[in-house]
Motif scaffolding. Structure first.
Motif, mmCIF file in Angstrom:
data_model
loop_
_atom_site.group_PDB
_atom_site.id
_atom_site.type_symbol
_atom_site.label_atom_id
_atom_site.label_comp_id
_atom_site.label_asym_id
_atom_site.label_seq_id
_atom_site.Cartn_x
_atom_site.Cartn_y
_atom_site.Cartn_z
ATOM 1 N N GLU A 72 0.857 -1.175 0.000
ATOM 2 C CA GLU A 72 0.000 0.000 0.000
ATOM 3 C C GLU A 72 0.893 1.226 0.000
ATOM 4 O O GLU A 72 1.975 1.211 0.593
ATOM 5 C CB GLU A 72 -0.890 -0.004 1.248
ATOM 6 N N LYS A 73 0.434 2.275 -0.644
ATOM 7 C CA LYS A 73 1.203 3.527 -0.660
ATOM 8 C C LYS A 73 1.028 4.208 0.676
ATOM 9 O O LYS A 73 -0.083 4.313 1.189
ATOM 10 C CB LYS A 73 0.690 4.412 -1.802
ATOM 11 N N SER A 74 2.132 4.644 1.250
ATOM 12 C CA SER A 74 2.073 5.426 2.482
ATOM 13 C C SER A 74 2.494 6.852 2.138
ATOM 14 O O SER A 74 2.821 7.145 0.985
ATOM 15 C CB SER A 74 2.999 4.822 3.541
ATOM 16 N N THR A 75 2.519 7.711 3.124
ATOM 17 C CA THR A 75 2.842 9.109 2.833
ATOM 18 C C THR A 75 4.260 9.287 2.312
ATOM 19 O O THR A 75 4.514 10.142 1.476
ATOM 20 C CB THR A 75 2.661 9.983 4.092
ATOM 21 N N ASP A 76 5.177 8.461 2.775
ATOM 22 C CA ASP A 76 6.570 8.634 2.339
ATOM 23 C C ASP A 76 7.180 7.364 1.756
ATOM 24 O O ASP A 76 8.391 7.194 1.756
ATOM 25 C CB ASP A 76 7.422 9.142 3.501
ATOM 26 N N GLY A 77 6.357 6.458 1.257
ATOM 27 C CA GLY A 77 6.886 5.234 0.655
ATOM 28 C C GLY A 77 5.805 4.198 0.472
ATOM 29 O O GLY A 77 4.700 4.523 0.041
ATOM 30 N N PHE A 78 6.153 2.961 0.812
ATOM 31 C CA PHE A 78 5.221 1.852 0.649
ATOM 32 C C PHE A 78 5.253 0.992 1.894
ATOM 33 O O PHE A 78 6.300 0.825 2.508
ATOM 34 C CB PHE A 78 5.620 0.993 -0.566
ATOM 35 N N GLU A 79 4.098 0.432 2.239
ATOM 36 C CA GLU A 79 3.993 -0.424 3.422
ATOM 37 C C GLU A 79 3.331 -1.738 3.043
ATOM 38 O O GLU A 79 2.433 -1.771 2.208
ATOM 39 C CB GLU A 79 3.145 0.248 4.508
ATOM 40 N N CYS A 80 3.776 -2.788 3.704
ATOM 41 C CA CYS A 80 3.172 -4.098 3.482
ATOM 42 C C CYS A 80 2.158 -4.371 4.594
ATOM 43 O O CYS A 80 2.515 -4.342 5.774
ATOM 44 C CB CYS A 80 4.236 -5.189 3.456
ATOM 45 N N PRO A 81 0.914 -4.680 4.226
ATOM 46 C CA PRO A 81 -0.101 -4.935 5.243
ATOM 47 C C PRO A 81 0.041 -6.310 5.905
ATOM 48 O O PRO A 81 -0.589 -6.560 6.917
ATOM 49 C CB PRO A 81 -1.415 -4.848 4.457
ATOM 50 N N CYS A 82 0.858 -7.177 5.335
ATOM 51 C CA CYS A 82 0.938 -8.551 5.858
ATOM 52 C C CYS A 82 1.848 -8.669 7.078
ATOM 53 O O CYS A 82 1.420 -9.148 8.125
ATOM 54 C CB CYS A 82 1.402 -9.498 4.763
ATOM 55 N N HIS A 83 3.096 -8.246 6.947
ATOM 56 C CA HIS A 83 4.044 -8.420 8.058
ATOM 57 C C HIS A 83 4.774 -7.124 8.397
ATOM 58 O O HIS A 83 5.772 -7.151 9.108
ATOM 59 C CB HIS A 83 5.057 -9.523 7.737
ATOM 60 N N GLY A 84 4.334 -6.026 7.813
ATOM 61 C CA GLY A 84 4.825 -4.729 8.247
ATOM 62 C C GLY A 84 6.089 -4.192 7.615
ATOM 63 O O GLY A 84 6.638 -3.200 8.103
#
Ligand code: FES
Length: 146
Positions: free
Chosen positions: A86-98
């Motif tokens: 997922e797009k975050s404010t300053d990059g990308f984040e994984c919803p599965c394991h963080g």
């Protein structure tokens, strides 16, 4: 076969299967799922992508970013076990394991073992913009649209 022997064999078999499953699961992190990422993606007219915005292409699992100078494409597949980022404010984040990645796809926090892949973007002979997921480029490398 005596009941005790049967139970011992059943227990050994179950523990062995659990060990194989755990080993497979562990090794899988080094071979993330790449299925569906090899086909070229025709973006068409780049102007349909909003300026200074990451657009997620569902079904292709990539983010396309356009600014006034060019357009670039990054994999939206987490390098840990292949979840969609997922797009975050300053990059990308994984919803599965963080796992967290920077705007240029660099791993900021794991368990993701590798940075995100950036893909070649080019203009085809018919003038349409195309992403080639089979060919990676440097982090954040843009195709110049001017
Ligand atoms: S799939 Fe595990 S951190 Fe993304």
């Amino acid at each position: 076969m005596k009941r005790r022997n049967f139970l011992e064999r059943a227990a050994v078999t179950l523990v062995s299967l659990a060990g194989v499953a755990a080993a497979f699961s562990y090794l899988r992190q080094f071979f993330p799922r790449l299925a569906g990422e090899k086909k070229r993606i025709v973006l068409g007219d780049y102007r349909k992508f909003p300026v200074d915005t990451y657009t997620f292409l569902e079904g292709h699992n990539i983010f396309v970013y356009r600014d006034h100078e060019g357009i670039k494409a990054v994999s939206a597949v987490c390098t840990h076990l292949g979840c969609i980022l997922e797009k975050s404010t300053d990059g990308f984040e994984c919803p599965c394991h963080g796992s967290c990645f920077s705007d240029v796809g660099k791993v900021l926090s794991g368990p993701a073992p590798r940075n995100l892949s950036w893909y070649e973007v080019y203009r085809a002979a018919d003038g349409k913009i195309v992403v080639n997921p089979s060919r990676t480029v440097g982090p954040g490398e843009k195709f110049n649209i001017s």
